[in-house]
Structures are given as structure tokens and as C-alpha cells.
Write a protein that holds these residues in place. Structure first.
Motif, PDB file in Angstrom:
ATOM      1  N   LYS A 191       6.655   8.074 -11.104  1.00  0.00           N
ATOM      2  CA  LYS A 191       6.839   9.434 -10.593  1.00  0.00           C
ATOM      3  C   LYS A 191       5.589  10.280 -10.808  1.00  0.00           C
ATOM      4  O   LYS A 191       5.264  11.127  -9.984  1.00  0.00           O
ATOM      5  CB  LYS A 191       8.048  10.107 -11.242  1.00  0.00           C
ATOM      6  N   ASP A 238       4.425  11.939   3.468  1.00  0.00           N
ATOM      7  CA  ASP A 238       3.815  13.234   3.179  1.00  0.00           C
ATOM      8  C   ASP A 238       2.286  13.162   3.190  1.00  0.00           C
ATOM      9  O   ASP A 238       1.622  14.178   3.371  1.00  0.00           O
ATOM     10  CB  ASP A 238       4.287  13.760   1.818  1.00  0.00           C
ATOM     11  N   ASN A 246       4.180   6.641   1.904  1.00  0.00           N
ATOM     12  CA  ASN A 246       4.492   8.044   1.644  1.00  0.00           C
ATOM     13  C   ASN A 246       4.165   8.843   2.902  1.00  0.00           C
ATOM     14  O   ASN A 246       2.995   9.060   3.219  1.00  0.00           O
ATOM     15  CB  ASN A 246       3.660   8.524   0.450  1.00  0.00           C
ATOM     16  N   ARG A 290       2.392  11.367  -6.352  1.00  0.00           N
ATOM     17  CA  ARG A 290       1.706  12.391  -5.565  1.00  0.00           C
ATOM     18  C   ARG A 290       0.415  11.853  -4.944  1.00  0.00           C
ATOM     19  O   ARG A 290       0.051  12.227  -3.831  1.00  0.00           O
ATOM     20  CB  ARG A 290       1.391  13.600  -6.427  1.00  0.00           C
ATOM     21  N   GLU A 323       7.404  11.620  -0.921  1.00  0.00           N
ATOM     22  CA  GLU A 323       6.826  11.520  -2.263  1.00  0.00           C
ATOM     23  C   GLU A 323       7.904  11.517  -3.341  1.00  0.00           C
ATOM     24  O   GLU A 323       7.812  10.799  -4.330  1.00  0.00           O
ATOM     25  CB  GLU A 323       5.886  12.709  -2.472  1.00  0.00           C
ATOM     26  N   ARG A 324       8.948  12.283  -3.129  1.00  0.00           N
ATOM     27  CA  ARG A 324      10.026  12.416  -4.106  1.00  0.00           C
ATOM     28  C   ARG A 324      10.742  11.090  -4.365  1.00  0.00           C
ATOM     29  O   ARG A 324      11.178  10.811  -5.479  1.00  0.00           O
ATOM     30  CB  ARG A 324      11.019  13.449  -3.603  1.00  0.00           C
ATOM     31  N   HIS A 325      10.870  10.242  -3.340  1.00  0.00           N
ATOM     32  CA  HIS A 325      11.628   8.991  -3.469  1.00  0.00           C
ATOM     33  C   HIS A 325      10.744   7.750  -3.537  1.00  0.00           C
ATOM     34  O   HIS A 325      11.257   6.628  -3.613  1.00  0.00           O
ATOM     35  CB  HIS A 325      12.612   8.859  -2.310  1.00  0.00           C
ATOM     36  N   THR A 357       9.060   6.746   3.252  1.00  0.00           N
ATOM     37  CA  THR A 357       9.795   7.626   2.364  1.00  0.00           C
ATOM     38  C   THR A 357       8.923   8.813   1.985  1.00  0.00           C
ATOM     39  O   THR A 357       7.724   8.823   2.250  1.00  0.00           O
ATOM     40  CB  THR A 357      10.297   6.881   1.111  1.00  0.00           C
ATOM     41  N   ASP A 409      11.264   5.661  -6.722  1.00  0.00           N
ATOM     42  CA  ASP A 409      12.551   4.956  -6.754  1.00  0.00           C
ATOM     43  C   ASP A 409      12.469   3.618  -6.007  1.00  0.00           C
ATOM     44  O   ASP A 409      12.932   2.590  -6.496  1.00  0.00           O
ATOM     45  CB  ASP A 409      13.653   5.816  -6.137  1.00  0.00           C
TER      46      ASP A 409
END
Length: 185
Positions: free
Chosen positions: A80, A105, A103, A84, A49-51, A47, A54
Motif C-alpha cells: 500500500k 490512475d 494502475n 502510489r 491505486e487504492r486496490h 484497477t 490488494d
């Protein structure tokens, strides 16, 4: 032992998924041979970083049987903020398996992905050891504020987590068996 590799809200990452499946199968084989314990069922979720928060909090809520919405929203905000800097997480599941959330990213190439995957698979192997899964679930429940641990239990939990992290970092050299270019990373 069953291994599944999926994505969560990553459209257009089919080649990344295929690469991750190939690397995950090889990494499971390498880690299973090198690390003491028994490999549980593993679900790898790729996934962004944004999700990331979650997926991780949803798994923790299911494992800890948390239904309080205030606790869930507080934990989600906390995760959250940490997302990062998180490359991957291994979370024990209630059914006896382990969820590894990665992650994408943070991983520009196969070598860094292999290192993170090996690290998290070592954590998955650690959950098969005596009393580790119960301790991790108790730690999740403590962190969520559902069932508090005593100060002594918290210190013991932190000491065990630190020891397990040292073991996982010490086994990252196994990534060079998964991807030969991982030795350069």
C-alpha cells in the motif's frame, strides 16, 4: 496463449476496458514477435491505486502458497505504501501464467498505457525463459519471509531483476507500434 483483460473495483470504466482490450491484443502481438521467449497465458487487471495492493498481494500469496495472516498483513501494508508510485506489475502465477496489474490512475492517455503494457508484457515473456519463473517465485517467498535466500542468492536475484528491468525499459519503444501517438509520450 490466452489473454484476458478485466477490471477490479472500477465501476463505470467500460470504455477504458474496451480500449485496454484492443491495445493489449496488439501489444501481445508486437511483443511476442520482438522479444525472445514464449508468451504465457496473460491476465491483465485494471484497477485504481487504492486496490492495487490488494490484487498484487493476493496473487503473490497464491503463488508463494502463503497462509500466515501476519505475513500477509505486513506485505499488504508494504504494498500500500508503494502503490502510489506503481504504474504496473507483472506477477508469475502458480498455474504458469502471468498476472499484469495496471494502475489506471497513472495513465492519462493511450500512449502511456501502451508503454506500461509493453513493459509488463516483456516481463511476462521473461518468465518463459529457463529458470526465471522459479527464481521469481523464490524471490517472492524470500520477500514474504517464508523461505529465506542466502546473501549470495539475494545478490544474484537483485542482479537478474536489474538486468530484466533494463531489458523491459529498452523494449518500451515497441509501444509506438501499438499506438502511433506513444512515440510522443
Amino acid at each position: 496463449m490466452k489473454l484476458t483483460v478485466t477490471t477490479h473495483k472500477l465501476p463505470g470504466y467500460r470504455s477504458t476496458l474496451k480500449t485496454a482490450q484492443r491495445l493489449a491484443e496488439e501489444a501481445v502481438r508486437v511483443v511476442d514477435r520482438a522479444v525472445p521467449g514464449r508468451m504465457p497465458d496473460v491476465q491483465v487487471v485494471l484497477t485504481a491505486e487504492r486496490h492495487l495492493a490488494d490484487v498484487t498481494t493476493a496473487a503473490e500469496f497464491a503463488t508463494a502458497e502463503c497462509t500466515d495472516k501476519r505475513v500477509q498483513s505486513r506485505a499488504l501494508r508494504f504494498e500500500k505504501r508503494k502503490a502510489r508510485d506503481t504504474a504496473g506489475r507483472a506477477i508469475p502465477l502458480a498455474d504458469g501464467g502471468v498476472l499484469i496489474v495496471i494502475n489506471v490512475d497513472q495513465h492519462p492517455n493511450e500512449a502511456t498505457f501502451a508503454i506500461t503494457l509493453v513493459h509488463e508484457l516483456v516481463h511476462a515473456m521473461q518468465t518463459s525463459r529457463k529458470d526465471v519463473r522459479e527464481r521469481l517465485i523464490a524471490g517472492i517467498r524470500n520477500n514474504l519471509g517464508i523461505e529465506r535466500l542466502s546473501r549470495r542468492q539475494c545478490r544474484e536475484y537483485d542482479r537478474c531483476i536489474e538486468q530484466e528491468e533494463r531489458e523491459a525499459y529498452g523494449c518500451e519503444y515497441l509501444a509506438k507500434r501499438v499506438v502511433p501517438s506513444a512515440a510522443a509520450a
